[in-house]
Design a protein around this motif. Sequence first.
Motif: not given
Length: 186
Positions: A16-17, A19, A41, A49, A53, A58-60, A99, A103, A106
């Motif tokens: 899920k992200i 945006p 989401q 993703a 990112k 976006c944020r993951i 991830l 990220a 996040n």
Amino acid sequence: MDPSEVEFLAEKEIVKIIPNFSLDKIYLIGGDLGPFNPGLQVDVPVWLALNLKQRQKCRIVPPEWMDVDKLEEMRDLERREDAFTPVPSPYYMELTKLLLNYASDNIPKADEIRTLVKDIWDTRIAKLRLSADSFISQMEAHAKLDNLTLMEINTIRSFLLDSLNCMYKLRSNLQPGSSKGQLTDY
């Protein structure tokens, strides 16, 4: 299959992200994605993703299993059980690596998660080595590989194949350089 190919397969997993841009649904060969609305989401493959990112689009949202409490529980269960326990994702190690590398801002408690997943990995690989040793020393002909991930199997594959090949030669009473005939390796 080498680790980079396993990682490629892991990038198809859905995450899920959230945006920070607007875009209508996009139509790809692998399926439709979106629509993308700021703050809402949306499910996308890991490869997208990470791309979004890196472009700060976006944020993951970390997967549900990527939580310190759940991973501690999983680590403790893995240490208690003799058999391999089910993992939350067939690509848990690869997803964690991807991830956390791209990220980590996040993901809450990223360093603890990295350590816990490494502990789980080390425990599972130690079990796998013991299982392979037992399998070979008992000269078994087949094994059950329940709850192993592709990366874990890939880690032990070359050792196991070489060992099985040697066992085959021994069972066939053929020694390297024997005059009984040539044996091809499989």
